[in-house]
Motif scaffolding. Structure first.
Motif, PDB file in Angstrom:
ATOM      1  N   GLN A  48       6.182  -5.471   8.129  1.00  0.00           N
ATOM      2  CA  GLN A  48       5.136  -4.608   7.596  1.00  0.00           C
ATOM      3  C   GLN A  48       5.160  -4.524   6.077  1.00  0.00           C
ATOM      4  OE1 GLN A  48       4.537  -0.852   9.795  1.00  0.00           O
ATOM      5  NE2 GLN A  48       5.974  -1.648  11.325  1.00  0.00           N
ATOM      6  N   GLU A  49       6.320  -4.817   5.469  1.00  0.00           N
ATOM      7  CA  GLU A  49       6.427  -4.745   4.010  1.00  0.00           C
ATOM      8  C   GLU A  49       6.090  -6.063   3.329  1.00  0.00           C
ATOM      9  OE1 GLU A  49       6.890  -1.849   2.625  1.00  0.00           O
ATOM     10  OE2 GLU A  49       7.071  -0.982   4.631  1.00  0.00           O
ATOM     11  N   ALA A  50       5.704  -7.084   4.095  1.00  0.00           N
ATOM     12  CA  ALA A  50       5.366  -8.376   3.489  1.00  0.00           C
ATOM     13  C   ALA A  50       4.141  -8.238   2.594  1.00  0.00           C
ATOM     14  CB  ALA A  50       5.105  -9.409   4.581  1.00  0.00           C
ATOM     15  N   ASP A  51       4.085  -9.062   1.529  1.00  0.00           N
ATOM     16  CA  ASP A  51       2.919  -9.050   0.643  1.00  0.00           C
ATOM     17  C   ASP A  51       1.651  -9.433   1.403  1.00  0.00           C
ATOM     18  OD1 ASP A  51       4.451  -8.412  -1.659  1.00  0.00           O
ATOM     19  OD2 ASP A  51       5.060 -10.505  -1.827  1.00  0.00           O
TER      20      ASP A  51
ATOM     21  N   ARG B  59      14.769 -11.813  -3.334  1.00  0.00           N
ATOM     22  CA  ARG B  59      14.303 -11.463  -4.678  1.00  0.00           C
ATOM     23  C   ARG B  59      14.115 -12.708  -5.546  1.00  0.00           C
ATOM     24  NH1 ARG B  59      18.802  -6.796  -5.256  1.00  0.00           N
ATOM     25  NH2 ARG B  59      17.830  -5.223  -3.902  1.00  0.00           N
TER      26      ARG B  59
ATOM     27  N   SER C 136      -2.664  -7.610   4.138  1.00  0.00           N
ATOM     28  CA  SER C 136      -1.497  -6.738   4.238  1.00  0.00           C
ATOM     29  C   SER C 136      -1.512  -6.033   5.591  1.00  0.00           C
ATOM     30  CB  SER C 136      -1.502  -5.715   3.113  1.00  0.00           C
ATOM     31  OG  SER C 136      -2.583  -4.796   3.303  1.00  0.00           O
ATOM     32  N   HIS C 137      -0.403  -5.365   5.913  1.00  0.00           N
ATOM     33  CA  HIS C 137      -0.322  -4.644   7.188  1.00  0.00           C
ATOM     34  C   HIS C 137      -1.428  -3.595   7.285  1.00  0.00           C
ATOM     35  CE1 HIS C 137       1.332  -2.386  10.549  1.00  0.00           C
ATOM     36  NE2 HIS C 137       1.294  -1.279   9.801  1.00  0.00           N
ATOM     37  N   ASP C 138      -1.604  -2.793   6.220  1.00  0.00           N
ATOM     38  CA  ASP C 138      -2.613  -1.736   6.264  1.00  0.00           C
ATOM     39  C   ASP C 138      -4.014  -2.315   6.401  1.00  0.00           C
ATOM     40  OD1 ASP C 138      -0.658   0.178   6.065  1.00  0.00           O
ATOM     41  OD2 ASP C 138      -0.793   0.340   3.877  1.00  0.00           O
TER      42      ASP C 138
ATOM     43  N   ASP D 294      -0.940   2.544  13.490  1.00  0.00           N
ATOM     44  CA  ASP D 294      -1.270   2.899  12.121  1.00  0.00           C
ATOM     45  C   ASP D 294      -1.133   4.414  12.009  1.00  0.00           C
ATOM     46  OD1 ASP D 294      -4.249   2.463  10.012  1.00  0.00           O
ATOM     47  OD2 ASP D 294      -2.283   3.383   9.643  1.00  0.00           O
TER      48      ASP D 294
ATOM     49  N   ARG E 122      16.895  -8.862   2.063  1.00  0.00           N
ATOM     50  CA  ARG E 122      16.137  -8.292   0.942  1.00  0.00           C
ATOM     51  C   ARG E 122      16.725  -8.743  -0.392  1.00  0.00           C
ATOM     52  NH1 ARG E 122      15.773  -3.759   4.421  1.00  0.00           N
ATOM     53  NH2 ARG E 122      17.625  -2.787   3.473  1.00  0.00           N
TER      54      ARG E 122
ATOM     55  N   GLN F 229      19.333  -7.268   7.323  1.00  0.00           N
ATOM     56  CA  GLN F 229      18.113  -6.994   6.572  1.00  0.00           C
ATOM     57  C   GLN F 229      18.422  -6.715   5.117  1.00  0.00           C
ATOM     58  OE1 GLN F 229      15.111  -7.408   7.208  1.00  0.00           O
ATOM     59  NE2 GLN F 229      14.635  -7.081   9.366  1.00  0.00           N
TER      60      GLN F 229
ATOM     61  N   THR G  37       9.210  -5.758  11.705  1.00  0.00           N
ATOM     62  CA  THR G  37      10.074  -6.286  10.641  1.00  0.00           C
ATOM     63  C   THR G  37       9.278  -6.865   9.481  1.00  0.00           C
ATOM     64  OG1 THR G  37      10.205  -8.471  11.676  1.00  0.00           O
ATOM     65  CG2 THR G  37      11.835  -6.846  12.353  1.00  0.00           C
TER      66      THR G  37
END
Length: 581
Positions: free
Chosen positions: A537-540, A522, A555-557, A577, A518, A514, A535
């Motif tokens: 959840q941080e995706a745009d 970039r 987004s995840h949220d 959540d 990351r 990972q 894996t």
């Protein structure tokens, strides 16, 4: 021998053109070899009566001439065989090279249906058999046929009536050879099919031995193997039995023919139509005929077996190939990484669409995760971005350029894939990262550092020159995956495709991979296929696919608050959540 056939041996003739000079010299040597037979027959016709009468003034010079002609003949035979061997092997090499090149362009869907063991057998054993047939045709079959014509021509000149009696047997022998040849070819095809199946089973067995042991399934595997080798033995035995039967049948016909000719010769001598010298030459010719007939019989069987092999090789050409590059193609250059799928429709089989009216925009530098159940179309979308397949309708754009209008090689230099299970070819670690591309040591190190692989590489005995064993078995799964990331970023691609790159790793190895991912992500556009939703959840942006359509995205949220399909998938994997717990 090079007659029209379904297998297409005549289609190999253009491959001989670059070797014209050697073929010409080989042909001249062949002419000397074949032309020496009538000369030897004539000299033997003089030698035997002189030997019977004890006339040394005739015996010695004739014997000397026989030895000289014989030596010239054998020298010509050596030159013929050695000169023609090279072109035959070159044709085999060219055939094998062209078919392997074709194999690399076969559609991946079609390629996945082919057995690796079967393909290996075709490009090794079948190609060698074709090479042997070409060589035997050039250095043995054609000379034997010409020898037959030359000797029969001389025998016609000696006594045409007696020779016509011999020629009456020729159609019967030819019919028998053809009958056996057809059956030998059919038996050979069955035998080769069994060998291919055996090779396929061996490939599966060797790769799956740990699984076999884990399930204590050795007796089952041994039983399957014994069944396959028994079927292979029976198929080969049937071929050998046919060949074994052919020789005595044809041999009996030949002996009966010789006996018939001897009776006729005795009648011709008693009537005064044939003298002792003519009879000696004629009987010499009769003996000389046996060898080329035997060679033609054997070679015809091998030719039929070669036809079966060539047919199996040519079958590779019938497999569908991936779309050719457009002419002219749009220059791709160095793209920013903007991806745009416009109402894309795609189906592997007509009437069974995999993607339905799919539209998706990804801005340069964004990380987008594709989630959803198996069969949703995620991997198919990757195959369109790499142009392994092309959409039946709609467009796939990179920086506004339709991927169907650019060269596949240029595209794949800018869109790199890190697969779920990485594979490497045996060789050094440096070669595994380069993967056929040119790169300096500094570029290799930079790619390895981006993939978080440099440190473990330097701890290996020879660093970047450490050799990887077959399938990379001397490094761990996490290390192998980091090498795959380094391989992907070496060319500095604009787009990175990650196909569940950490799903098969333990927690420690996953953390190392990972970190490499990351760093590699970039400044690039990244699409991630993920089944483990923790894996991504941080995706745009997360795109939920189902039955070839986009069900929802955000987004995840956002998706968790929406309470739709994504939240349902997360809850199945015990991802909550945290704000609502």
């Amino acid at each position: 021998m090079l007659t029209p056939s379904e297998a297409g041996f005549r289609r190999l003739l253009p491959l001989l053109r670059p070797h014209g000079r050697r073929l010409v010299w080989g042909g001249l040597s062949m002419a000397v070899f074949v032309g020496s037979w009538p000369v030897l027959m004539h000299l033997v016709g003089q030698f035997i009566p002189a030997l019977g009468s004890g006339d040394l003034q005739v015996v010695v010079p004739v014997l000397g001439l026989v030895l000289v002609v014989f030596l010239v003949q054998k020298l010509a035979q050596f030159l013929q065989d050695s000169l023609l061997a090279g072109p035959a092997l070159q044709v085999s090499q060219a055939l094998r090279r062209d078919l392997f090149e074709r194999l690399q362009r076969v559609e991946l869907g079609a390629l996945e249906k082919l057995s690796a063991g079967d393909l290996t057998y075709r490009l090794t054993e079948d190609a060698d058999r074709v090479s042997e047939v070409i060589y035997k045709t050039l250095h043995d079959t054609i000379p034997s046929a010409l020898q037959l014509v030359a000797v029969l021509g001389y025998m016609l000149w000696l006594d045409w009536k007696l020779t016509l009696a011999i020629l009456l047997l020729a159609p019967l022998i030819a019919w028998l050879i053809s009958l056996f040849g057809a059956r030998v070819m059919a038996a050979t095809e069955r035998s080769q099919k069994k060998v291919s199946e055996l090779a396929g089973l061996l490939g599966e067995a060797i790769e799956g031995l740990p699984l076999v042991r884990a399930f204590a399934a050795e007796p089952w595997l041994q039983g399957r193997f014994e069944e396959e080798i028994d079927q292979h033995r029976q198929a080969r035995y049937n071929t050998y039995r046919l060949v074994a039967l052919q020789h005595p049948v044809v041999g009996v016909i030949e002996v009966l023919g010789i006996a018939f000719v001897l009776v006729l010769a005795a009648i011709r001598i008693s009537s005064g139509d044939l003298d002792s010298q003519g009879l000696s030459s004629y009987l010499t010719g009769l003996i000389v005929l046996i060898d080329p007939i035997a060679h033609l019989t054997t070679n015809y069987n091998e030719f039929q077996q070669g036809q079966a092999s060539l047919r199996r090789l040519r079958a590779i050409e019938k497999e569908p190939a991936e779309a050719a590059d457009p002419q002219p193609a749009l220059p791709l250059g160095r793209p920013r990484g903007d991806l745009d799928l416009e109402r894309v429709e795609f189906a592997y089989q007509e009437g069974q669409p995999v993607l339905h009216d799919l539209s998706l925009q990804v801005a340069a530098g964004q990380v987008v995760a594709l989630v959803g159940p198996s069969g949703a179309g995620k991997s198919t979308l990757f195959s369109l971005l790499l142009r392994f397949n092309t959409a039946q309708s709609g467009r796939v754009l990179l920086d506004g350029k339709d991927l169907a209008q650019v060269k596949a090689r240029e595209l794949r230099q800018q869109v790199a894939l890190v697969p779920q299970r990485s594979s490497v070819f045996s060789g050094t670690i440096a070669e595994a990262i380069q993967f056929g591309r040119q790169a300096s040591q500094e570029q290799l190190v930079e790619a390895a550092q981006l993939a978080n692989a440099h440190d473990f590489i330097m701890r290996l005995p020879e660093g970047y020159n450490t050799r990887l064993e077959e399938r990379g078995t001397n490094v761990s799964g996490g290390q192998l995956q980091r090498l795959a990331i380094a391989r992907a970023v070496l060319g500095n691609p604009a787009v990175l495709l990650l196909d569940e790159a950490t799903s098969a790793l333990d927690a420690e190895a996953e953390a190392a991979v990972q970190l490499g991912l990351r760093q590699a992500m970039r400044g690039r556009t990244v699409l991630v296929i993920a089944h483990r939703l923790a894996t991504v959840q941080e995706a745009d942006r997360i795109v939920v696919m189902e039955h070839g359509r986009i069900r929802e995205q955000g987004s995840h949220d956002e998706l968790m608050q929406r309470g739709g399909r994504y939240r349902e998938l997360c809850e199945r994997q015990f991802i909550r959540d945290l704000q609502n717990v």
